[in-house]
Design a protein around this motif. Structure first.
Motif: not given
Length: 1369
Positions: A616-621, A645-652, A673-679
């Protein structure tokens, strides 16, 4: 009687004939059909209008009926006469009665002589919220305007026909006149005529009286522009304002293909920045001009928004290659060039092809700016026979201005990047389509629509999903391929009955039928229980607590995961896992009879292997239980999955749906897969123990293999995926150096010569550089992309953040990181840049980063690459068409390098008129003057070269695109950027000090070249021909500015010296001379203030540390302040009555004058003027005390002895500094040690000057002598040349940041800088080039471990196996 009956019969038959054509406005919202037989036109509102958006969803604006492909919203319906003198506008365009034609038809004879062409503009909104649409119609005389005539003197004939349009300029005042309403003949229509009684021919009268008609009298070679007022009832409903009398602009003696051209988006946004007026909401709809294209060129009708007039003010020539083609193939009895011009015209772009030695160059010109937009280069296969279809090539440019699609009309379609002209795709449709008639990028530039005929000559349309799936859709049958029009992603067609249909809607209807069948199949499977649906509390049954070191090893605490068996068979298992931030699918092959029931014989030794991963690319912090993934619903079965699926990121709250097609669709899966390697790489530092690291590394290996497998089988699709979604960025942030090396060079075993692509004939390019993101307003990197890798987050400035792959690699790999990725990119780009300079697009922008982050070794190797001297960039172009004529003269050929601006604009007849006027002004058109200049030039050449032949020269291009372009004017607008009057500009130019437009914190807006000069600290950059060429190109304007500044300093110094001389002479002056002295004093103080303010501006711009860190700035300040102080005391002694007549000698003031002149001399750096200050100091004997020699002794006179003392007296003749010439001679004897001033005068000022002079003269001369005797003079000369280049480069960078005053429209620096130089200089420099690979030495010295990708034993059992069988290799 017989002729009358035949005429009536002809008219009756003509009424039944129809020949419809269609045009679309540039934005695609409005369309116009025109029956060229009956001269009936209709304006439509495109109900299937597709407006470009950055959204990934549909870009359709509206359509009342989603299942109807017919465009039936008619706004206006009108009929014109053959001679364009009358027009009938119908009240109700939908009335059946209005569809009946009463116009005379065109017979076969006039069709061979005349043709019709027309165009419709976008909706224009005036400042008072009135809406207008322009319609241009041209009756084309094919003989005069679409063919060349039989000429004796070609130049003279062309000039007379091309300039015939100027006859219209006499009637420019009659432009935009209202039509004259005629008496009402019917309730169905209103008839108007133009205000020109001498040329009106009543066609209806001729038809009704059954008179014979002469076609040549009825048709008229002219062009007319109508303006209709449109009422906007709501966002989707428009109608024609019947109460408004339309206006017209008519132009005689000229006809051609009309085309309305809107302003570029960037120009409209810049010009209206901050304008909140709703009229400027759609920037791409603002009309710029109307162009008319025919055999003679492109005629420009400039549009005035204030009065709605079109001004026919100039004509542009075609590019020379296209002009030669017209002159050779469309003259005399050959076919006219109308179809050829139409094939080169799309929207607001004009395409030109060039061929030379199997090399093709495609040039696209932007008619909004009349300049070159892009140029693409391709090399033809020498062994392949090329079929050609009557020059029916077609092209289109994407709405976001990033892609160029081109086809020659047969089988193959090619895609290029507009930014650099590099090819990103080439597809052969030989098995599906025989001839291509039209290509258009639709669906927000995501899909390429190809329309043509198949081998059975059936019209078809083929959609190609370029970026998301890469799939080529099924062929969709069409009724016909005639009557097509396209603009801005909208494609319409008109049939023989005048009905308008949307091609995109027809394709969507076919695709909708296929989707309905899939949906019905899924519903059937749900009813029989083949698909399981789980929601709500039932999901808890599939939930389990995962411990540290599970499928998400970077998570440091326990977390919940959901597991589902998508496939549970004896031979294999497919398991879906939903974790905290990832969705994974693991595949396991079980031992069975096929594999001898032994685990070691099973694929992957019967262990699970990763098939799919999404993050989902959620920021690490922000990653925690609160932001973890939650399942809303899941439906799964055999080869079916629908996971919400759903999730919350920065209260959104964010949502995502993953379907089975996303998993098996290779393009989408590889992007995930490329985004996953970065994640994963961002979370690598949280791995604290061996089990976690082992699990992490295993997962990374699986993901890299998924990506490699796709690239190996589908390199072309990966290249498009990288262009659209920039997956290379994710690989860089994931530290995938082995995978990046494979993408750039292939495996080491396949590329044994380390990066030299020429050693591998079948190498497929998988990565193309680019600096412009797909969404232009989107940042290249996000805030959380670099933060996980930055130790000091506060040290990074957002203003200097990376904007392309190479800059990101440089920034990401800085400090102690492995920098091999940077070396890979540099070697890859420079190796390909030999063929085409567009490969250096990112290198040009990234050079400041290389210097800023101390990649000195890479920079040194970079500037030794052969692409900077040996180039194939110009292989398809004639050098004599590029090099200006003046650069071939003798005086230019003697220079080592001479840079110039290539011809990127279409030649205007205004330019030719200006050149002729200037020649007449300076008598250059006189034969005697030309002969004198030629004789003088030949004489100077003989003096320089004696009997030697002129050295051969070579043409080169600086392979650094946009290296000297800055972003200052795009980002910073001030009040001084307005278009002020010429007098105010002159006043500002002469009397106001120039200040900087940007501050020190805005240096990122400077050009890459200017920023490099601020960071570089070695000479590798300046020992290169391209740097010398760039400096030569930019130094001309910079030199002019600094020369003017130096002239002010010279005048300042002259004023000081002249006033000081008046003080030293102490002579009474006349009133006129006193007034002159007063003027000099005022001028001196003004120039002192000007120069001092200039220095203060530099001080605040560069900062105290940088400014005072340069020793020359000290002399600059002292040379201004010290004379000003001295002048203050001199002015105190000045009297208006006699000037300095009664002034007594002031010893201190004379010392101040002499020291001021000495400082001015240092500033001038003029050796001859060195005695001046000694002349001022020692000229007056009352100033310096003379060293009197005293002799004592005894004198004897007979018997008388006397003790005597003798002292020498001072004589002015003994003072060598009493005259200026003798002072010069005495100063030169200082080199021999003869310091006469120390022997004669006792004055501290003399001692001080002597010490300084000894340092400046004796030491410098001794060092020069040592250099000559030591044999290092040549090296010193080379270092001196580099120092001079560095000085000029820094002056250029300083000048670039200043406010600039332009007295005429300023042309920005070209994309490429061309230069000519002596061939021997290139040969000498080529010997310095290094043939080694940039990364080779660093790869051997570092801890880098070579790795070759290879096929895994489980690939044949992957869920991709069906797709991998039909690979593209």
């Amino acid at each position: 009687m017989h002729s009358s009956q035949s005429s009536s019969q002809h008219v009756s038959e003509t009424k039944n004939l129809k020949n419809f054509q269609i045009k679309i406005s540039q934005d695609g919202e409005f369309a116009m059909t025109f029956d060229t037989t009956n001269l009936r036109a209709k304006i439509y509102r495109n109900t299937d209008y597709r407006q470009f958006t950055n959204s990934k969803y549909s870009n359709k604006t509206f359509n009342n009926n989603h299942y109807n492909d017919i465009i039936d919203k008619i706004i206006a319906d009108f009929v014109i006469s053959n001679n364009l003198n009358t027009i009938k506008i119908y009240d109700d365009p939908n009335n059946d009665e209005s569809q009946k034609s009463n116009q005379i038809g065109s017979n076969e004879s006039n069709q061979n002589k005349y043709r019709w062409s027309f165009d419709i503009s976008s909706l224009q909104t005036s400042h008072n919220d009135e809406n207008f649409i322009f319609v241009a119609i041209s009756c084309i005389d094919l003989i005069k305007d679409m063919k060349g005539e039989d000429r004796i003197n070609i130049d003279e004939t062309i000039r007379s026909t091309k300039n015939e349009y100027k006859k219209n300029q006499k009637n420019h005042a009659e432009n935009n006149l209202p039509l004259i309403k005629e008496p009402k003949e019917s309730t169905d229509y209103i008839k108007y005529r133009i205000n020109n009684n001498d040329h009106i021919i009543d066609m209806d009268h001729l038809i009704n009286d059954n008179e014979s008609i002469n076609v040549d009298k009825n048709y008229s070679r002219k062009t007319i522009i109508y303006r209709f007022k449109i009422n906007k009832l709501d966002d989707i409903t428009y109608n024609l304002d019947m109460n408004y009398i339309p206006t017209y602009c008519i132009y005689n003696y000229i006809s051609g293909i009309p085309k309305f051209i809107n302003k570029d988006n960037e120009d409209s946004k810049d010009s209206n920045k901050g304008n909140k007026d709703k009229n400027y909401e759609h920037h791409d709809r603002i009309l710029e001009r109307l162009v008319l294209l025919n055999f003679n060129g492109i005629y420009n009708f400039e549009y005035n928004h204030e009065d709605g007039k079109f001004n026919l003010n100039e004509r542009f020539d075609y590019p020379k290659s296209f002009e030669d083609e017209l002159n050779n193939w469309h003259t005399k009895n050959l076919p006219d060039c109308m179809d050829r011009i139409l094939s080169c015209l799309t929207n607001k772009y004009f395409l030109v092809e060039k061929y030379k030695d199997k090399v093709q160059v495609i040039e696209v010109y932007n008619l909004a700016k009349m300049k070159l937009k892009t140029a693409a280069k391709t090399v033809k296969n020498k062994n392949r026979h090329i079929k050609k279809y009557d020059n029916k090539n077609d092209f289109t440019i994407s709405q976001n201005k990033l892609l160029l699609c081109y086809t020659q009309g047969y089988h193959t379609v090619k895609l290029f990047l507009v930014e650099n002209g590099l090819r990103i795709a080439a597809k052969n449709f030989e098995d599906k389509i025989e001839k291509i008639n039209l290509v258009e990028l639709v669906n927000n530039d995501e899909t390429l629509l190809i329309i043509g005929i198949d081998k059975e000559e059936n019209p078809i349309a083929i959609p190609w999903d370029l970026f998301n799936t890469g799939n080529i859709g099924n062929s969709i049958p069409l009724k016909s391929i005639s009557g097509l029009a396209r603009a801005s992603g909208n494609v319409l067609q008109v049939d023989n009955q005048g009905k308008v249909r949307s091609i995109l809607k027809i394709i969507e209807q076919q695709q909708e039928l296929e989707n309905i069948k899939k949906w019905q199949n899924i519903e059937t499977r749900k009813k029989v229980g083949d698909i399981v649906t789980i929601t709500g509390v039932k999901l808890d049954e599939y939930c389990e607590e995962s411990t540290i070191g599970g499928k998400e090893p970077w998570v440091m605490d326990n977390y919940k995961t959901y597991s589902f068996l998508l496939c549970n068979k004896d031979e294999e298992t497919l398991k879906l896992i939903v974790g905290r931030s990832t969705v994974q699918i693991w595949h396991q092959i079980h031992p069975n009879s096929t594999f001898r029931k032994e685990e070691n014989c099973c694929p992957n030794k019967a262990a699970p292997f990763l098939e799919y991963i999404w993050t989902n690319g959620v920021p690490l912090d922000q990653e925690s239980d609160a932001t973890s993934l939650h399942i809303k619903k899941i439906e799964y079965g055999d080869k079916y999955l629908n996971l919400e699926v759903y999730w919350h990121e920065r209260n959104v709250k964010k949502e995502r749906t993953i379907q089975w097609d996303d998993i098996v669709e290779k393009v989408i899966a590889v992007r995930s897969a490329c985004k996953a390697l970065e994640h994963l790489n961002k979370r690598k530092r949280y791995l604290s123990n061996f089990p976690q690291k082992h699990c992490y590394e295993e997962m990374v290996v699986y993901i890299r293999h998924i990506i490699w497998r796709f690239i190996d089988h589908y390199p072309d699709q990966y290249r498009l995926l990288d262009v659209r979604h920039n997956v290379m960025k994710s690989l860089i942030l994931a530290d995938c150096d082995h995978l990046i090396k494979y993408i750039l060079f292939g495996n080491d075993k396949d590329n044994c010569n380390g990066g030299n692509m020429k050693q591998k004939e079948n190498f497929v390019i998988k990565h193309v550089p680019r600096s412009i993101t797909w969404k232009k307003d989107q940042r290249f990197v996000n805030d959380d992309d670099l933060d996980p890798f930055d130790r000091d987050k506060n040290s990074r400035s957002k203003k200097t953040e990376p904007t392309n792959d190479l800059e990101l690699a440089i920034y990401h790999c800085r400090e102690l990181r492995d920098t091999m990725i940077v070396a890979f990119f540099l070697e890859y780009y420079t190796s390909h840049a030999i063929e085409y300079a567009g490969w250096m697009t990112t290198v040009s922008k990234a050079l400041p980063f290389l210097y800023k982050y101390n990649y000195d070794d890479y920079v040194k190797k970079l500037f030794r690459k052969e692409c900077f001297a040996d180039q194939d960039h110009l292989s398809s172009q004639d050098p004599y068409e590029i090099i200006p004529k003046g650069f071939m003269s003798g005086r230019f050929r003697e220079k080592n390098f001479m840079a110039f601006r290539p011809k990127s604009r279409l030649q205007s007849d205004k330019d030719s008129a200006f050149n002729i006027t200037m020649k007449k002004l300076f008598f250059l058109d006189n034969n005697h003057v030309r002969n004198i200049l030629k004789f003088f030039d030949n004489g100077m050449r003989k003096i320089r070269n004696n009997d030697l032949e002129r050295s051969p020269i070579s043409l080169r291009v600086v392979p650094l695109p946009r290296f000297t372009r800055n972003d200052i004017n795009k980002n910073i607008k001030t009040e001084f950027d307005k278009d002020y009057s010429i007098l105010l500009k002159i006043f500002w130019f002469l009397f106001i000090p120039r200040w900087y437009k940007i501050g020190k914190s805005d240096h990122h807006l400077l050009s890459p070249f200017a920023r490099v000069t601020k960071y570089e600290d070695n000479d590798s950059m300046y020992d290169n021909p391209i740097t010398e060429a760039v400096i030569d190109f930019r130094w001309r304007s910079t030199r002019a500015f600094f020369i003017l500044l130096f002239l002010r300093f010279i005048i300042f110094s002259i004023c000081f010296v002249f006033i000081s001389w008046a003080y030293l002479t102490h002579e009474a002056t006349e009133p006129k001379f006193q007034s002159f002295l007063v003027f000099l004093i005022i001028l001196f103080y003004y120039l002192a203030a000007y120069l001092l303010i200039t220095e203060i501006i530099q001080l605040f711009h560069h900062g105290f540390k940088e400014y005072f860190g340069t020793i020359f700035n000290y002399f600059d300040l002292i040379s201004i302040i010290l004379p000003t102080i001295v002048m203050y005391y001199i002015l105190g002694l000045f009297e208006l009555s006699d000037g300095f007549g009664n002034v007594k000698v002031d010893r201190g003031l004379i010392v101040g004058i002499s020291m001021s002149i000495f400082v001015l001399w240092i500033e001038f750096v003029n050796f001859i003027s060195s005695p001046n200050f000694m002349y001022v100091l020692l000229k007056n004997p009352d100033v310096a005390e003379f060293k009197a020699n005293t002799f004592s002794g005894t004198a004897t006179n007979k018997n008388e002895s006397l003790d005597i003392n003798i002292q020498s007296n001072f004589d002015e003749k003994d003072n060598p500094f009493s005259e200026f010439l003798t002072s010069v001679e005495a100063a030169y004897f200082w080199t021999t040690g003869n310091w006469v001033q120390k022997d004669m005068f006792d004055f501290w000022a003399v001692d001080l000057v002597s010490i300084i002079a000894s340092i400046l003269f004796v030491t410098i001369l001794q060092n020069m002598f040592i250099a000559l005797m030591g044999g290092v003079y040549e090296r010193a000369a080379n270092k001196g040349r580099q120092a001079l280049l560095r000085f000029r480069a820094r002056q250029i960078a300083d000048y670039e940041a200043l406010h600039h005053i332009h007295f005429w429209p300023h042309e920005p620096d070209p994309k490429y800088i061309y230069y000519v130089g002596k061939s021997k200089n290139f040969e000498e420099w080529s010997k310095k080039t290094e043939q080694c690979v940039i990364y080779k030495d660093f790869e051997e010295k570092s801890t880098y471990i070579k790795y070759n990708f290879q096929k895994a034993d489980y690939d044949d059992y992957s869920i991709w196996r069906d797709y991998l069988k039909g690979d593209e290799k």
